[in-house]
Design a protein around this motif. Structure first.
Motif, PDB file in Angstrom:
ATOM      1  N   ASP A  20      38.920  29.042  23.649  1.00  0.00           N
ATOM      2  CA  ASP A  20      40.075  29.703  23.041  1.00  0.00           C
ATOM      3  C   ASP A  20      41.027  28.674  22.448  1.00  0.00           C
ATOM      4  OD1 ASP A  20      38.917  31.979  23.963  1.00  0.00           O
ATOM      5  OD2 ASP A  20      40.522  32.540  25.331  1.00  0.00           O
ATOM      6  N   VAL A  21      41.309  28.810  21.159  1.00  0.00           N
ATOM      7  CA  VAL A  21      42.181  27.877  20.448  1.00  0.00           C
ATOM      8  C   VAL A  21      43.622  28.366  20.552  1.00  0.00           C
ATOM      9  CG1 VAL A  21      42.706  26.848  18.204  1.00  0.00           C
ATOM     10  CG2 VAL A  21      40.341  27.224  18.882  1.00  0.00           C
ATOM     11  N   ALA A  22      44.503  27.446  20.898  1.00  0.00           N
ATOM     12  CA  ALA A  22      45.905  27.808  21.097  1.00  0.00           C
ATOM     13  C   ALA A  22      46.789  27.418  19.925  1.00  0.00           C
ATOM     14  CB  ALA A  22      46.431  27.151  22.371  1.00  0.00           C
ATOM     15  N   MET A  23      46.406  26.397  19.185  1.00  0.00           N
ATOM     16  CA  MET A  23      47.279  25.864  18.140  1.00  0.00           C
ATOM     17  C   MET A  23      46.498  25.655  16.849  1.00  0.00           C
ATOM     18  SD  MET A  23      50.164  25.198  19.691  1.00  0.00           S
ATOM     19  CE  MET A  23      50.810  24.925  21.316  1.00  0.00           C
ATOM     20  N   ASP A  24      47.230  25.570  15.754  1.00  0.00           N
ATOM     21  CA  ASP A  24      46.603  25.317  14.456  1.00  0.00           C
ATOM     22  C   ASP A  24      45.883  23.976  14.424  1.00  0.00           C
ATOM     23  OD1 ASP A  24      47.523  27.719  13.496  1.00  0.00           O
ATOM     24  OD2 ASP A  24      49.250  26.850  12.474  1.00  0.00           O
ATOM     25  N   ASP A  25      46.313  23.045  15.275  1.00  0.00           N
ATOM     26  CA  ASP A  25      45.691  21.722  15.274  1.00  0.00           C
ATOM     27  C   ASP A  25      44.402  21.680  16.092  1.00  0.00           C
ATOM     28  OD1 ASP A  25      46.569  21.808  17.887  1.00  0.00           O
ATOM     29  OD2 ASP A  25      47.901  20.090  17.727  1.00  0.00           O
ATOM     30  N   GLY A  26      43.992  22.830  16.633  1.00  0.00           N
ATOM     31  CA  GLY A  26      42.743  22.907  17.373  1.00  0.00           C
ATOM     32  C   GLY A  26      42.873  22.722  18.865  1.00  0.00           C
ATOM     33  N   ALA A  27      44.078  22.532  19.366  1.00  0.00           N
ATOM     34  CA  ALA A  27      44.267  22.391  20.813  1.00  0.00           C
ATOM     35  C   ALA A  27      43.811  23.666  21.513  1.00  0.00           C
ATOM     36  CB  ALA A  27      45.743  22.124  21.128  1.00  0.00           C
ATOM     37  N   SER A  28      43.089  23.479  22.596  1.00  0.00           N
ATOM     38  CA  SER A  28      42.583  24.652  23.318  1.00  0.00           C
ATOM     39  C   SER A  28      43.583  25.104  24.377  1.00  0.00           C
ATOM     40  CB  SER A  28      41.247  24.325  23.983  1.00  0.00           C
ATOM     41  OG  SER A  28      41.450  23.432  25.065  1.00  0.00           O
ATOM     42  N   VAL A  29      43.466  26.375  24.744  1.00  0.00           N
ATOM     43  CA  VAL A  29      44.281  26.918  25.827  1.00  0.00           C
ATOM     44  C   VAL A  29      43.998  26.118  27.093  1.00  0.00           C
ATOM     45  CG1 VAL A  29      44.721  28.955  27.256  1.00  0.00           C
ATOM     46  CG2 VAL A  29      44.336  29.218  24.809  1.00  0.00           C
ATOM     47  N   ALA A  30      42.723  25.797  27.311  1.00  0.00           N
ATOM     48  CA  ALA A  30      42.332  25.041  28.505  1.00  0.00           C
ATOM     49  C   ALA A  30      43.055  23.695  28.569  1.00  0.00           C
ATOM     50  CB  ALA A  30      40.821  24.831  28.523  1.00  0.00           C
ATOM     51  N   MET A  31      43.127  23.001  27.431  1.00  0.00           N
ATOM     52  CA  MET A  31      43.796  21.703  27.406  1.00  0.00           C
ATOM     53  C   MET A  31      45.288  21.858  27.740  1.00  0.00           C
ATOM     54  SD  MET A  31      44.211  18.941  24.331  1.00  0.00           S
ATOM     55  CE  MET A  31      45.533  19.835  23.553  1.00  0.00           C
ATOM     56  N   LEU A  32      45.928  22.849  27.149  1.00  0.00           N
ATOM     57  CA  LEU A  32      47.344  23.082  27.437  1.00  0.00           C
ATOM     58  C   LEU A  32      47.564  23.428  28.904  1.00  0.00           C
ATOM     59  CD1 LEU A  32      48.440  25.139  24.303  1.00  0.00           C
ATOM     60  CD2 LEU A  32      48.830  22.715  24.772  1.00  0.00           C
ATOM     61  N   ALA A  33      46.680  24.235  29.458  1.00  0.00           N
ATOM     62  CA  ALA A  33      46.802  24.620  30.871  1.00  0.00           C
ATOM     63  C   ALA A  33      46.605  23.403  31.777  1.00  0.00           C
ATOM     64  CB  ALA A  33      45.792  25.712  31.211  1.00  0.00           C
ATOM     65  N   ARG A  34      45.633  22.570  31.444  1.00  0.00           N
ATOM     66  CA  ARG A  34      45.408  21.363  32.254  1.00  0.00           C
ATOM     67  C   ARG A  34      46.603  20.414  32.176  1.00  0.00           C
ATOM     68  NH1 ARG A  34      39.994  21.290  29.546  1.00  0.00           N
ATOM     69  NH2 ARG A  34      38.780  22.745  30.784  1.00  0.00           N
ATOM     70  N   LEU A  35      47.227  20.321  31.006  1.00  0.00           N
ATOM     71  CA  LEU A  35      48.419  19.484  30.863  1.00  0.00           C
ATOM     72  C   LEU A  35      49.572  20.015  31.722  1.00  0.00           C
ATOM     73  CD1 LEU A  35      48.422  18.694  27.032  1.00  0.00           C
ATOM     74  CD2 LEU A  35      48.148  17.058  28.905  1.00  0.00           C
ATOM     75  N   ARG A  36      49.756  21.319  31.739  1.00  0.00           N
ATOM     76  CA  ARG A  36      50.812  21.912  32.563  1.00  0.00           C
ATOM     77  C   ARG A  36      50.533  21.642  34.036  1.00  0.00           C
ATOM     78  NH1 ARG A  36      55.234  21.757  30.932  1.00  0.00           N
ATOM     79  NH2 ARG A  36      55.848  22.871  32.805  1.00  0.00           N
ATOM     80  N   LEU A  37      49.288  21.814  34.447  1.00  0.00           N
ATOM     81  CA  LEU A  37      48.926  21.560  35.848  1.00  0.00           C
ATOM     82  C   LEU A  37      49.191  20.102  36.209  1.00  0.00           C
ATOM     83  CD1 LEU A  37      45.673  23.686  36.075  1.00  0.00           C
ATOM     84  CD2 LEU A  37      47.771  24.081  37.379  1.00  0.00           C
ATOM     85  N   ALA A  38      48.814  19.190  35.307  1.00  0.00           N
ATOM     86  CA  ALA A  38      49.061  17.765  35.561  1.00  0.00           C
ATOM     87  C   ALA A  38      50.547  17.475  35.648  1.00  0.00           C
ATOM     88  CB  ALA A  38      48.410  16.921  34.453  1.00  0.00           C
ATOM     89  N   THR A  39      51.327  18.098  34.783  1.00  0.00           N
ATOM     90  CA  THR A  39      52.783  17.921  34.809  1.00  0.00           C
ATOM     91  C   THR A  39      53.363  18.406  36.139  1.00  0.00           C
ATOM     92  OG1 THR A  39      52.906  18.177  32.422  1.00  0.00           O
ATOM     93  CG2 THR A  39      54.938  18.555  33.634  1.00  0.00           C
ATOM     94  N   MET A  40      52.749  19.445  36.681  1.00  0.00           N
ATOM     95  CA  MET A  40      53.206  19.985  37.962  1.00  0.00           C
ATOM     96  C   MET A  40      52.655  19.199  39.148  1.00  0.00           C
ATOM     97  SD  MET A  40      52.740  24.038  37.068  1.00  0.00           S
ATOM     98  CE  MET A  40      53.536  24.687  38.542  1.00  0.00           C
ATOM     99  N   GLY A  41      51.775  18.239  38.866  1.00  0.00           N
ATOM    100  CA  GLY A  41      51.186  17.441  39.939  1.00  0.00           C
ATOM    101  C   GLY A  41      50.040  18.139  40.646  1.00  0.00           C
ATOM    102  N   VAL A  42      49.407  19.099  39.964  1.00  0.00           N
ATOM    103  CA  VAL A  42      48.289  19.848  40.558  1.00  0.00           C
ATOM    104  C   VAL A  42      46.996  19.367  39.950  1.00  0.00           C
ATOM    105  CG1 VAL A  42      47.275  22.149  40.826  1.00  0.00           C
ATOM    106  CG2 VAL A  42      49.761  21.871  40.847  1.00  0.00           C
ATOM    107  N   ARG A  43      46.000  19.188  40.795  1.00  0.00           N
ATOM    108  CA  ARG A  43      44.675  18.767  40.304  1.00  0.00           C
ATOM    109  C   ARG A  43      43.749  19.925  40.222  1.00  0.00           C
ATOM    110  NH1 ARG A  43      43.392  12.861  42.542  1.00  0.00           N
ATOM    111  NH2 ARG A  43      45.369  11.979  41.996  1.00  0.00           N
TER     112      ARG A  43
END
Length: 128
Positions: free
Chosen positions: A105-128
């Motif tokens: 699933d693509v989240a942004m016009d630049d091709g970023a995936s929903v999965a990538m955004l979700a993983r970034l949020r999890l990392a920001t929260m300190g969750v693995r």
């Protein structure tokens, strides 16, 4: 001279979009279109920091269409953002993990995936 609260000033871009989408939500009946309008309306509410209202719109989606920036996984991601902003971190983490499984699933016009955004949020929260 008419005085209105800024939230109701349709000359402001976000307010105009909110007004148009709200009006549209009253007339659409087909589930995919109804969900697309609700999805878009939720995103506008998030822009204004109306996290609870955005979450309530996102949790009603049943037929979210798939397209760039729109998908069931993106709805989960946005719902997770709402939960996070409201302090329900446990629910946010669970939803981010679900969204992180949506590699196609693509989240942004630049091709970023929903999965990538979700993983970034999890990392920001300190969750693995």
């Amino acid at each position: 001279l008419s005085r209105r609260a800024p939230a109701f000033d349709v000359r402001l871009a976000g307010n105009l979009l909110l007004a148009k989408l709200t009006a549209r939500s009253f007339i659409v009946t087909a589930p995919p279109e109804r969900d697309l309008v609700a999805f878009s309306l939720a995103a506008v509410h998030m822009r204004f920091g109306n996290w609870k209202r955005a979450e309530s719109l996102l949790t009603t989606l049943t037929s979210t269409p798939r397209g760039d920036g729109v998908s069931p996984a993106m709805a989960k991601f946005l719902t997770a953002r709402c939960k996070e902003e409201q302090g329900d971190l446990e629910a946010a983490v669970a939803l981010y993990k679900e969204a992180a499984a949506a590699d196609t699933d693509v989240a942004m016009d630049d091709g970023a995936s929903v999965a990538m955004l979700a993983r970034l949020r999890l990392a920001t929260m300190g969750v693995r």
